[in-house]
Design an enzyme around this catalytic site. Structure first.
Site, mmCIF file in Angstrom:
data_model
loop_
_atom_site.group_PDB
_atom_site.id
_atom_site.type_symbol
_atom_site.label_atom_id
_atom_site.label_comp_id
_atom_site.label_asym_id
_atom_site.label_seq_id
_atom_site.Cartn_x
_atom_site.Cartn_y
_atom_site.Cartn_z
ATOM 1 N N GLY A 71 -7.927 -15.083 -6.917
ATOM 2 C CA GLY A 71 -8.873 -15.950 -6.637
ATOM 3 C C GLY A 71 -8.120 -16.035 -5.573
ATOM 4 N N ILE A 125 0.325 -16.687 -11.029
ATOM 5 C CA ILE A 125 1.774 -16.458 -12.040
ATOM 6 C C ILE A 125 3.019 -16.779 -11.495
ATOM 7 C CG2 ILE A 125 2.210 -15.288 -13.732
ATOM 8 C CD1 ILE A 125 -0.157 -13.960 -14.441
ATOM 9 N N LYS A 153 0.956 -3.063 -8.329
ATOM 10 C CA LYS A 153 1.740 -3.624 -8.366
ATOM 11 C C LYS A 153 2.416 -3.543 -9.745
ATOM 12 C CE LYS A 153 -2.170 -7.056 -8.128
ATOM 13 N NZ LYS A 153 -3.106 -6.935 -8.752
#
Ligand code: HSE
Length: 406
Positions: A299, A131, A200
């Site tokens: 991923g 993203i 994060k």
């Protein structure tokens, strides 16, 4: 121009594969006559791999090779990644990383080393996988005063919680499945105990507010204790439970409330429908209102996409340092757990009368088949210190889950 990759695991091999697959468009966007992979640093060997001939195990070959201008760090962990990255930056090489542990702990310092050597240290892939979220925060939202950033920041736990909600699946088998799909960290505790999400949200808070929130400044809570019963109560209340990382400015930015914990989100919220391995990050700006960035948060190829975008940026702007970063925060910038304020869903082993005596006229939740020996309820918005005090008047507490207002 030559590139080296340090760490040929899931993400590193994805980066090599993407560079090969989209080579011509990547080269053109890099504004280079050539952009080639020269080395892959890894202690393992990869017999039969198409890049086998590029694999080396001696870091000094990358450091000492002036043709290598950009180094991709996809090793993970703090050491030796930190030593290698700082040495590369000090030698004027730009570094791109997906390593959130490194960025959360050492990002401020590494950005300074990069700037001092006309290099770049970029890490879009460290938050939200594929993203685009950090670059939009740094560039597109630059004119906003950002008051809050929050999101579903870990694909593995979101995958597990989605399966628990939709299929009644159990925690252990779903975790195993996530590991097989390549989503989970080497040590699953980083995912399920909220450590990965903590790193994060620290990076997001650093960039959104300009002051450092270090991962050690608050204690993350993971999803190990979420049960099928918690899921049923959340459904009865009209929502879902997600692992949410959040950071909110307080006192005009003098303080910040940082948190990673399971949280109730009502259906209809932009974050409630974020399922499986998908992540979403909500940024609350004074000019934009809420913006939400959504996509594959983990991923091989989505993460490689973010890494490669940074490689292109480094190549196209070689010798020019991007101006962004954050400063050291004053002592006490991150509020304590006791000061943290929210509404909470509580399950207590006692009757409704005791709950109402301790908490007033709160909303009681129930569902068909709910345990008969407990009362579940939603508190008003209170600080954790008051919550703990009032909970002491009840019986055994089975769970406490914060309620968000996103
Ligand atoms: N283990 C991480 C996750 C990978 O599940 O989100 C991406 O940071």
């Amino acid at each position: 121009m030559y590139v080296a990759i340090m760490g040929y695991g899931t993400v590193g091999s994805g980066v090599a594969a993407l560079l090969k697959k989209n080579h011509e468009l990547i080269r053109k966007k890099s504004l280079q006559e050539s952009l080639e992979l020269k080395y892959i640093l890894d202690l393992r060997t990869f017999p039969g791999d198409e890049n086998e001939s590029l694999v080396i195990n001696d870091f000094s070959r990358i450091l000492g090779d002036d043709e290598v201008k950009i180094v991709v760090e996809t090793m993970g962990g703090l050491r030796p990644a930190y030593d290698f990255v700082s040495a590369c930056l000090a030698a004027g090489k730009s570094v791109v990383t997906s390593n959130k542990e490194l960025v959360a702990a050492k990002g401020k310092e590494l950005l300074q080393i990069a700037a001092a050597n006309n290099a770049n240290f970029l890490f879009e892939a460290s938050v939200g996988g594929g993203i685009p979220v950090l670059t939009p925060i740094i560039q597109c939202l630059a004119a906003n005063e950002i008051s809050e950033v929050a999101g579903i920041l870990n694909g593995t736990t979101n995958y597990i919680l989605t399966k628990m909600f939709d299929e009644g699946a159990d925690f252990e088998s779903t975790l195993l499945n996530a590991q097989q799909l390549g989503y989970a960290e080497r040590d699953p505790s980083a995912d399920v105990d909220g450590i990965d999400a903590c790193r994060k949200i620290c990076i997001l808070a650093d960039l959104c507010f300009g002051l450092e929130v270090s991962p050690g400044s608050f204690t993350p809570e993971g999803i190990r204790n979420i049960t099928g019963t918690d899921v049923c109560y959340a459904k009865a209340l009209g929502g879902v439970i997600k692992l949410i990382g959040s950071a909110k400015k307080l006192d005009g930015g003098k303080k910040v409330a940082a948190c990673v914990s399971p949280a109730f989100i009502k259906n209809g919220s932009q974050l409630a429908n974020v399922s499986d391995v998908y992540n979403a990050v909500l940024v609350r700006g004074d000019a934009t209102g809420d913006t939400v960035f959504y996509g594959r948060g983990a991923g091989k190829m989505p993460t490689a996409s973010a890494v490669m975008a940074d490689v292109i940026d480094c190549a196209a702007n070689f010798g020019k340092t991007k101006a962004f970063g954050w400063s050291e925060a004053p002592e006490g910038y991150v509020i304590t757990d006791d000061e943290f304020t929210s509404a909470f869903i509580v399950r207590a082993v006692c009757g409704e009368d005791r709950v109402k005596a301790a908490f007033g006229d709160v909303k009681i939740i129930t569902f068909d088949g709910a345990p008969g020996d407990e009362t579940a309820f939603v508190t008003d918005v209170i600080c954790k210190a008051s919550l703990k005090k009032s909970l002491a008047d009840l019986g055994e507490i089975r769970s406490v889950i914060r309620v968000t207002d996103y």
